[in-house]
Design a protein around this motif. Structure first.
Motif, short mmCIF file in Angstrom:
data_model
loop_
_atom_site.label_atom_id
_atom_site.label_comp_id
_atom_site.label_asym_id
_atom_site.label_seq_id
_atom_site.Cartn_x
_atom_site.Cartn_y
_atom_site.Cartn_z
N LYS A 1 0.82 -1.20 0.00
CA LYS A 1 0.00 0.00 0.00
C LYS A 1 0.86 1.25 0.00
N LYS A 2 1.92 1.23 0.81
CA LYS A 2 2.80 2.39 0.90
C LYS A 2 3.54 2.62 -0.41
N GLU A 3 3.81 1.49 -1.13
CA GLU A 3 4.61 1.59 -2.34
C GLU A 3 3.77 1.93 -3.58
N THR A 4 2.43 2.01 -3.40
CA THR A 4 1.57 2.36 -4.53
C THR A 4 1.97 3.74 -5.06
N LYS A 5 2.36 3.77 -6.30
CA LYS A 5 2.84 5.03 -6.88
C LYS A 5 1.70 5.82 -7.50
N LEU A 6 1.71 7.12 -7.26
CA LEU A 6 0.73 8.00 -7.88
C LEU A 6 1.20 8.37 -9.28
N GLU A 7 0.27 8.50 -10.19
CA GLU A 7 0.61 8.87 -11.56
C GLU A 7 0.81 10.39 -11.64
N LYS A 8 1.95 10.78 -12.16
CA LYS A 8 2.30 12.20 -12.21
C LYS A 8 1.59 12.91 -13.36
N VAL A 9 1.00 14.06 -13.04
CA VAL A 9 0.34 14.89 -14.04
C VAL A 9 0.77 16.33 -13.79
N THR A 10 1.15 17.02 -14.85
CA THR A 10 1.53 18.42 -14.73
C THR A 10 0.48 19.29 -15.42
N PHE A 11 0.07 20.33 -14.70
CA PHE A 11 -0.93 21.27 -15.20
C PHE A 11 -0.30 22.65 -15.24
N VAL A 12 -0.29 23.28 -16.42
CA VAL A 12 0.32 24.61 -16.56
C VAL A 12 -0.76 25.68 -16.68
N LEU A 13 -0.64 26.70 -15.85
CA LEU A 13 -1.61 27.79 -15.84
C LEU A 13 -1.39 28.71 -17.04
N ASP A 14 -2.32 29.62 -17.23
CA ASP A 14 -2.21 30.61 -18.30
C ASP A 14 -1.54 31.89 -17.81
N TRP A 15 -1.53 32.09 -16.50
CA TRP A 15 -1.06 33.34 -15.91
C TRP A 15 -0.72 33.06 -14.47
N THR A 16 -0.48 34.10 -13.70
CA THR A 16 -0.26 33.90 -12.27
C THR A 16 -1.55 33.38 -11.62
N PRO A 17 -1.46 32.65 -10.52
CA PRO A 17 -2.65 32.06 -9.89
C PRO A 17 -3.70 33.11 -9.52
N ASN A 18 -4.95 32.80 -9.81
CA ASN A 18 -6.07 33.67 -9.45
C ASN A 18 -7.32 32.82 -9.28
N THR A 19 -8.46 33.44 -9.11
CA THR A 19 -9.67 32.69 -8.79
C THR A 19 -10.23 31.87 -9.96
N ASN A 20 -9.74 32.06 -11.16
CA ASN A 20 -10.08 31.12 -12.23
C ASN A 20 -9.57 29.72 -11.90
N HIS A 21 -8.50 29.67 -11.13
CA HIS A 21 -7.78 28.43 -10.87
C HIS A 21 -8.13 27.77 -9.54
N THR A 22 -8.99 28.39 -8.75
CA THR A 22 -9.21 27.95 -7.38
C THR A 22 -9.60 26.48 -7.28
N GLY A 23 -10.47 26.01 -8.14
CA GLY A 23 -10.92 24.62 -8.06
C GLY A 23 -9.79 23.62 -8.13
N LEU A 24 -8.74 23.95 -8.89
CA LEU A 24 -7.58 23.06 -8.99
C LEU A 24 -6.86 22.98 -7.66
N TYR A 25 -6.68 24.14 -7.01
CA TYR A 25 -6.00 24.16 -5.72
C TYR A 25 -6.84 23.49 -4.64
N VAL A 26 -8.15 23.63 -4.72
CA VAL A 26 -9.04 22.97 -3.77
C VAL A 26 -8.93 21.45 -3.94
N ALA A 27 -8.95 20.98 -5.18
CA ALA A 27 -8.84 19.55 -5.45
C ALA A 27 -7.52 18.99 -4.92
N LYS A 28 -6.47 19.77 -5.04
CA LYS A 28 -5.17 19.31 -4.55
C LYS A 28 -5.12 19.33 -3.03
#
Length: 333
Positions: free
Chosen positions: A27-54
């Motif tokens: 269970k400890k060794e279960t690896k998470l699949e890496k995903v990279t998400f690139v924003l369009d600009w500096t972080p703002n409230t358009n992006h909030t849902g992503l940060y909440v999910a994380k």
């Protein structure tokens, strides 16, 4: 006999403990699949849902290790096209040129962040620019984009024959719209109300404002949107669906509790103005889904209508075929 039974029990216990330990280790060794998400600009409230999910572990629960990054090496579309990131943010109008290119980038829009176009023209209150024709003989800060100028020309013409040629155009180098209005660097600026308009209120700058979509419904296109690398989508459809399902949970939480969502964004990006974020979040959380049944859904009619308008006005080199550049296939039903 007692010794034999004791020995058997000991071996059985050791085997059982070993199995339990092995299970815990796996269970400890279960690896998470890496995903990279690139924003369009500096972080703002358009992006909030992503940060909440994380922050709430929705990505992790889906088996994903998601990194949210800012575009430092080219724009988001180039980064995602090269598969340095799997997902990114852009806008339907910005992506149009890609789909008439001789060699279009291998990217497809898979969700919209906001259901409606919340952009329009902001100006100092009481100077007559609360409607498009009011731009005549006023200074407008332009990005010098053909689509941008064509849209302004269109809404001005619809407002009692307003003449775009009478607008005084200056280069748009503005980063703080309310301050630019206050200091009279320009009379009118294109903004996204959820940030620029709310900031004007926070900064006590009185403004007039009109939305493009309220004057011509064809301008109710999708911005901002989430797009993905085509090869990634083809080879990892389950991962794409899991990512968007987790992101959707984050945005749904932001709709239900904007203040808590704002707190999460400020925790992740402490340099943001907390007062602005809270007020912006309260407003924009009602825009994530609006009247749609589910977050992220793109209406083909609205998507196609805008691209048809671009073709009709010769703003793209050739007609963009129907349903080009987007899909709802990776969204949860």
């Amino acid at each position: 006999m007692k010794k034999l039974i004791s020995g058997i029990l000991l071996v059985t216990t050791l085997i059982t403990l070993g199995a339990c330990h092995s299970g815990q280790a796996s269970k400890k060794e279960t690896k998470l699949e890496k995903v990279t998400f690139v924003l369009d600009w500096t972080p703002n409230t358009n992006h909030t849902g992503l940060y909440v999910a994380k922050e709430k572990g929705y990505f992790k629960e889906a088996g994903l290790d998601v990194s949210i990054v800012q575009p430092s090496d080219g724009d988001a579309s180039m980064i995602v096209a090269s598969n340095k990131a799997q997902f990114g943010i852009s806008a339907q109008d910005s992506l149009a040129a890609n789909y008439v290119s001789a060699k279009p980038l291998p990217i497809t829009t898979v969700a919209t962040i906001l259901q409606h176009n919340t952009s329009g023209i902001v100006s100092r209150k009481g100077e007559g620019i609360n409607h498009p024709k009011g731009l005549e003989k006023k200074t407008y800060a332009t990005w010098d984009s053909p689509i941008e100028k064509a849209m302004i020309k269109d809404v001005m013409a619809k407002d009692n024959g307003g003449d775009f040629n009478k607008v005084k155009l200056i280069p748009n180098t503005i980063v703080d719209e309310p301050l630019a209005l206050k200091e009279k660097q320009a009379d009118a600026i294109w903004i996204f109300y959820g940030w620029g308009g709310i900031k004007a209120g926070v900064d006590n700058v009185a403004i007039d404002y009109f939305n493009f979509k309220d004057i011509n419904p064809v301008f109710d296109y999708y911005t901002p949107v989430i797009f993905a690398n085509d090869t990634f989508l083809k080879e990892n459809p389950k991962t794409a669906k899991k990512f968007l399902a987790a992101a959707s949970k984050g945005y749904e939480d932001a709709i239900k509790d904007p203040q808590a969502a704002a707190d999460i964004l400020c925790k992740e990006v402490p340099e943001l103005d907390k007062n602005l974020v809270q007020k912006s979040q309260a407003w924009i959380s009602q825009q994530y889904k609006a009247e749609a049944k589910s977050w992220g859904y793109i209406d083909p009619k609205r998507w196609n209508a805008f691209y048809d308008w671009l073709s009709e006005n010769k703003l793209v080199a050739k007609k963009i075929p129907e349903n080009t550049g987007f899909t709802n296939a990776y969204l949860s039903e």
